[in-house]
Write an enzyme that holds these catalytic residues in place. Sequence first.
Site, mmCIF file in Angstrom:
data_model
loop_
_atom_site.group_PDB
_atom_site.id
_atom_site.type_symbol
_atom_site.label_atom_id
_atom_site.label_comp_id
_atom_site.label_asym_id
_atom_site.label_seq_id
_atom_site.Cartn_x
_atom_site.Cartn_y
_atom_site.Cartn_z
ATOM 1 N N LYS A 16 0.819 -1.220 0.000
ATOM 2 C CA LYS A 16 0.000 0.000 0.000
ATOM 3 C C LYS A 16 0.851 1.267 0.000
ATOM 4 C CE LYS A 16 -2.518 0.578 3.709
ATOM 5 N NZ LYS A 16 -1.848 -0.619 4.237
ATOM 6 N N TYR A 18 4.087 1.567 -0.709
ATOM 7 C CA TYR A 18 4.937 1.560 -1.907
ATOM 8 C C TYR A 18 4.184 2.117 -3.109
ATOM 9 C CZ TYR A 18 7.250 -0.667 -5.945
ATOM 10 O OH TYR A 18 7.842 -0.930 -7.162
ATOM 11 N N LYS A 38 -1.703 10.150 6.847
ATOM 12 C CA LYS A 38 -2.071 8.872 7.449
ATOM 13 C C LYS A 38 -2.391 9.119 8.915
ATOM 14 C CE LYS A 38 -0.564 4.036 7.536
ATOM 15 N NZ LYS A 38 0.430 3.083 6.986
ATOM 16 N N ASN A 180 -0.464 -5.005 -7.207
ATOM 17 C CA ASN A 180 0.962 -4.903 -6.908
ATOM 18 C C ASN A 180 1.616 -6.273 -7.103
ATOM 19 O OD1 ASN A 180 3.362 -3.652 -6.059
ATOM 20 N ND2 ASN A 180 3.039 -4.295 -3.945
#
Length: 227
Positions: A16, A18, A38, A180
Amino acid sequence: MSKNLFVIGTGTDVGKTYVTGLLLKKLNEANIRVAYYKAAMSGNDRDSEGTLIPGDALNVKTASGISQDLNSMCPYIYENAVSPHLAAKIEHQEVDMDKVYSGFNSLTKDYDYVTMEGSGGILCPIRFGDQEVWLYDIIENLHLPVILIADAGLGTINTVGLTTEFLKSRGIKLNGIIFNNYEENNIMHEDNLKMCEYITGTKVIAKVNKNDTDIDIDINLLLSMYE
């Protein structure tokens, strides 16, 4: 005011942070004023002076090249590598949601696009006890659309499907999916992509290979994910 987006994952360690770094790099290189945020990060290391470093935020800042001050990226930083609600109890620093929302709203006034990243999966507890706050509460309260990061490998049909059904049950808008660790010409990865689009009705908007330093996505498509 900015346009905003929430990045969630099917679970922990799906890449996530990355992928978020690559998305912000794409926007930054297009000269778009973008910020990262965040609510809570756990599992962080200390520097030589003993200060906790927000690892995810630092990784995104480094990968993307954005100039945003690191201190504005995350209001709650924990050392213990456990769920934020448990790290907060262990370290005696509970998450104050007013502080979280205030930090986010401040960024929306200073930047054109704000990307908020979640902790863990959609059912990650942020605070539990005297108050109960889950990751999806933050998304709902900020009225944010989401994109979902999923590993391209075995098991992703199940995790993507379950996450999507939960989002639907909460009325959270899913704008796109990113795979991913995708391998070109891998028959399972190709089939997983097709099956995930089929069961969710949502497009896989990008595929990220291992160790990619850029993300292959049209800038206008990426901008359309934000609302």
